[in-house]
Design an enzyme around this catalytic site. Structure first.
Site, short mmCIF file in Angstrom:
data_model
loop_
_atom_site.label_atom_id
_atom_site.label_comp_id
_atom_site.label_asym_id
_atom_site.label_seq_id
_atom_site.Cartn_x
_atom_site.Cartn_y
_atom_site.Cartn_z
N LEU A 83 0.76 -1.12 -0.15
CA LEU A 83 -0.07 0.00 -0.06
C LEU A 83 0.78 1.34 0.16
O LEU A 83 0.58 2.24 -0.55
CB LEU A 83 -0.79 0.23 1.08
CG LEU A 83 -1.91 -1.23 1.31
CD1 LEU A 83 -2.69 -1.00 2.77
CD2 LEU A 83 -2.98 -1.05 0.20
N GLY A 84 2.17 1.15 0.51
CA GLY A 84 2.93 2.27 0.61
C GLY A 84 4.01 1.94 1.49
O GLY A 84 4.42 0.98 2.07
N LYS A 99 1.57 -3.44 9.02
CA LYS A 99 2.82 -2.67 8.82
C LYS A 99 4.20 -3.30 9.29
O LYS A 99 4.28 -3.81 10.41
CB LYS A 99 2.72 -1.35 9.71
CG LYS A 99 3.91 -0.01 9.61
CD LYS A 99 3.22 1.06 10.00
CE LYS A 99 3.09 1.14 11.51
NZ LYS A 99 2.63 2.62 12.03
N VAL A 140 4.03 -1.02 4.21
CA VAL A 140 2.66 -1.34 4.66
C VAL A 140 2.03 -2.21 3.61
O VAL A 140 1.94 -1.94 2.33
CB VAL A 140 1.75 -0.09 4.95
CG1 VAL A 140 0.35 -0.37 5.56
CG2 VAL A 140 2.50 0.63 6.01
N GLY A 194 6.43 4.10 4.85
CA GLY A 194 6.72 5.14 5.67
C GLY A 194 7.88 5.19 6.60
O GLY A 194 8.87 4.22 6.29
N GLY A 195 8.26 5.82 7.57
CA GLY A 195 9.09 5.94 8.46
C GLY A 195 9.41 4.55 9.12
O GLY A 195 10.59 4.07 9.20
N PHE A 196 8.36 3.84 9.45
CA PHE A 196 8.53 2.43 9.96
C PHE A 196 9.08 1.56 9.05
O PHE A 196 9.66 0.38 9.31
CB PHE A 196 7.28 2.21 10.80
CG PHE A 196 7.24 0.89 11.70
CD1 PHE A 196 7.35 1.12 13.04
CD2 PHE A 196 7.02 -0.16 11.11
CE1 PHE A 196 7.35 -0.20 13.80
CE2 PHE A 196 6.93 -1.47 11.66
CZ PHE A 196 7.20 -1.37 13.19
N GLY A 197 8.30 1.49 7.88
CA GLY A 197 8.56 0.39 6.99
C GLY A 197 7.51 0.21 5.96
O GLY A 197 6.41 1.11 6.08
N ASP A 254 3.00 13.50 16.06
CA ASP A 254 3.25 13.30 14.38
C ASP A 254 2.08 13.38 13.85
O ASP A 254 1.91 12.57 12.91
CB ASP A 254 3.95 12.04 14.30
CG ASP A 254 4.96 12.00 13.00
OD1 ASP A 254 5.13 13.02 12.52
OD2 ASP A 254 5.07 10.79 12.54
#
Length: 754
Positions: A442-443, A464, A450, A445-448, A561
């Site tokens: 799906l995309g 995630k 998804v 982010g900073g975590f990793g 955030d």
């Protein structure tokens, strides 16, 4: 004693034993600019990479000719030295005074009168001592007449004499005195008083960049050229000119640029240095920080080229050509400085333009390589017993790290007894996401990344997965799991469970079919899918979610955030606040707290947190204000707006509200005629939320009331991070402050880029 501590102590001992020799190290200046408007948190500055840091900028009062600090910088200038020297006690801080471009008339009015010079000199020394700086710097001056050159030379001599006298009488260490100069001592009508500069300054740093700009040159130029076979616009030529004027090389530092420029090519197939171009690209003035350049390059997977003739890097993305300095170019330029016997280097600017300190480390590493060759030879012949001890420590550390990870996983699995939180197996997640297939991604982010998944019962989920390159770890992972499961609200994203098998860290959520808010806000075609009625629903949902976190849950939570990408939309376009990885539990009776670790997203973080690590309930109020302005305008806060493209989003919103032209700020597709929630009211509420001082911002309870038209609205003050002064607020300032707040730093682009 834990294995990690034992490992650390032994390694420190071994390296101290191996690398310390009685050989004295010559002075080598590693200097960098920190610009007060950069929004980079002071506590996060890696001061160990520098010997000196310049605080930019102070200014000259146009009436009293005393030193002045912009009112928005006053809370930070007094703590700057204390904060940055905690990591590096030997670091020296220098207060830089901008006297170029629009400030040039003030500077030459000051130096042309003896009484004005005395006033400035006395006050500048007093300010440096008062704020704890170790020196003073003069930046941006260009003497364009013989009279100006002569008076500048006189002023410099008097400034040095006063600094020497003050040190002798007070017993304090003598203040450092430095100056920023153009790459060449003579250019057209400009000439520096070289003899006076040599006698009185400890060193000068050269602006060895911005030789070519996409705003004025119709070809792709090497804006940081170390050499240029076809032009005098290069660093090597300029340094040779300074030395030809009998300027000692050991009082010069080379300028390093941590930014580049983007041109639009005439022909994408003709894409080398000097290719025809038809103007700037990508940003409002074509300038791009190294950090942004790396993000842009990674997004388009372009292949950078290194040109050893000019010593710079570049790459192309279709019609866009981007020139900059990468690690190899920076190392080459620092090596050049050493070979020429220069004193060191000065960077513009750190750390806002750097990417995870990679360029700063590259420059710093050259110095280590050249000064520590003898030490490196010693390291090669370490005794076998020392090497064995080192390997043993590594083994101990690895065992300890594995134990800690296992404890963290067991800790989470023990919490899975909560009936609302399930501990999934890796095999279950692998099956649900079709082995984490690209089609299900799906995309990221900073975590990793998804992934979309489907459980055996048909329920759709979002998975995630922590990536190996993520800066987040077990702490953020545990924080999100424990917080999210305790927080139950219709406008908060619900967590289903987690997975910690095979040292994986995965979070499993309800799947949100309509993606995130940022997917719709900034694209004209998608904006139409989010009409005013839907946006009001989003605003109200975010407000209620924050009210729950701050007022109605069992404990107060500061999200830290809040941004458009963390607002997910369900199948009815109702918002869900997500991503609690860096959230903080806050005591309800407390007004504020402090942290030494600065996290969050640039542009959404309030000034008190950026500069000093202070956070409170008003942190999320500020972030909500930024988000509210984005929702009603459809504008990103990373761009510049206004007639001259010199206003950030908050400044532009304030200008439009102040001039009663607020509808020009709005997304033109929005129509609030049939809604009780009005766009102009939302604009004013958003501006109230982003005021400089956290005490001036409303609480979320007050915000909720304001949005429901239940109270009269006060006039907002200028937003945080503003570079202009609102003269209507002068009644709240002292006479001195009135004189000191009329500056627009954004125009200081001749010697100081962007």
């Amino acid at each position: 004693m834990s294995p990690k501590i034992s490992f650390f102590i032994i390694i420190c001992f071994l390296f101290n034993f191996s690398f310390n020799t009685p050989t004295a190290k010559a002075t080598w200046v590693q200097c960098g600019f920190w610009y007060a408007g950069s929004e980079f948190p002071v506590p996060e500055i890696n001061s160990a990479l520098f010997t000196h840091i310049l605080f930019a900028f102070a200014y000259i009062n146009s009436s009293s000719y005393e030193l002045r600090i912009a009112h928005s910088d006053e809370p930070y200038v007094s703590t700057f030295t204390h904060i940055v020297t905690q990591k590096n006690p030997s670091l020296k801080t220098i207060l830089s005074i901008w006297a170029g471009r629009e400030e040039s008339p003030n500077f030459f009015s000051m130096v042309n009168q003896s009484s004005n010079r005395k006033s400035f000199i006395k006050n500048s020394i007093k300010a440096a001592r008062e704020y704890g700086f170790h020196g003073l710097d003069l930046c941006g001056v260009i003497p364009n007449t013989d009279s100006n050159m002569k008076n500048m030379g006189t002023f410099i001599g008097e400034w040095r004499a006063a600094i020497n006298s003050e040190s002798k009488s007070s017993g304090a260490p003598r203040l450092i005195l430095t100056m920023g100069a153009y790459y060449s001592p003579v250019l057209d009508a400009m000439a520096y008083p070289v003899d006076s500069i040599v006698r009185n300054f400890d060193w000068i740093y050269l602006t060895s960049y911005d030789y070519y700009l996409p705003t004025k040159d119709n070809f792709t130029g090497a804006h940081t050229a170390l050499y240029d076979p076809f032009s005098k616009l290069n660093t090597d030529y300029g340094i040779k000119e300074w030395i030809r004027k009998r300027f000692p090389p050991n009082k010069l530092t080379i300028g390093l640029s941590f930014h580049g420029y983007a041109w639009t090519l005439v022909d994408p197939k003709d894409n080398t240095i000097g290719s025809p171009a038809k103007g700037l690209a990508i940003t409002a003035d074509g300038s791009m920080s190294y950090r942004y350049i790396k993000i842009y390059n990674n997004s388009y997977k372009a292949t950078p080229a290194y040109n050893s003739t000019y010593v710079m890097n570049y790459f192309t993305v279709e019609w866009f050509w981007i020139g900059y300095d990468d690690v190899e170019a920076i190392k080459t330029k620092v090596s050049y400085a050493k070979e020429k016997g220069l004193l060191g280097y000065t960077v513009f600017q750190i750390p806002n333009d750097d990417d995870n300190w990679s360029l700063s480390r590259a420059a710093h590493g050259i110095e280590e390589d050249q000064h520590d060759k003898k030490k490196s030879k010693l390291a090669i012949v370490l005794p076998a017993g020392t090497l064995a001890a080192f390997l043993l420590c590594v083994a101990m550390y690895c065992v300890a790290r594995k134990t800690i990870r296992s404890k963290g996983s067991r800790k989470l699995n023990q919490r899975s007894v909560d009936p609302n939180l399930q501990a999934f197996t890796f095999a279950q997640m692998q099956a649900a996401t079709d082995n984490f297939s690209f089609q299900n991604k799906l995309g990221e982010g900073g975590f990793g990344p998804v992934y979309k998944g489907k459980l055996p019962n048909g329920q759709e989920i979002a998975v995630k997965r922590l990536s190996q390159s993520s800066k987040q770890g077990m702490e953020e992972f545990q924080n999100e799991v424990t917080l999210t499961v305790k927080l139950q609200h219709v406008n908060l994203l619900r967590i289903q469970g987690f997975c910690t098998e095979r040292e994986e860290k995965m979070l499993i959520y309800d799947y949100m079919p309509n993606k995130s808010l940022d997917f719709y806000l900034y694209e004209p075609a998608r904006q139409l899918q989010l009409d005013w009625e839907n946006r009001v629903q989003v605003i109200e949902g975010i407000t209620q979610g924050l009210l729950y976190l701050q007022e109605y849950s069992a404990f107060t939570v500061i999200h830290r955030d809040l941004k458009a990408s963390n607002i997910l939309l369900d199948n009815e376009m109702k918002p869900k606040i997500s991503d609690f990885g860096i959230a903080k539990i806050f005591q309800k009776e407390d007004n504020q707290a402090n942290t030494g670790r600065i996290v969050g997203t640039y542009g959404c973080v309030p000034p008190e947190y950026v500069k000093g690590g202070v956070y409170s309930r008003k942190y999320d109020v500020y972030s909500f204000g930024v988000l509210l302005l984005q929702i009603i305008s459809g504008k990103k806060n990373a761009y510049l707006y206004g007639t001259d493209k010199n206003l950030n989003l908050l400044e532009y919103a304030y200008e439009k509200w102040k001039t009663e032209s607020g509808m020009e700020f709005m997304d033109p597709s929005l129509d609030d005629k049939l809604s009780s929630c009005k766009l102009i009211r939302c604009l004013q509420v958003g501006l109230l939320c982003v005021q400089e001082k956290w005490e001036d911002r409303p609480s979320m309870l007050e915000v909720d009331s304001m949005l429901k038209n239940e109270t009269a609205l006060p006039a907002p003050k200028m937003p945080a991070f503003s570079r202009k002064f609102d003269h209507s607020e002068q009644g709240n300032l002292s006479r001195c402050e009135e004189d000191c707040c009329s500056i627009n730093v954004d125009t200081t682009s001749h010697l100081m880029p962007r």
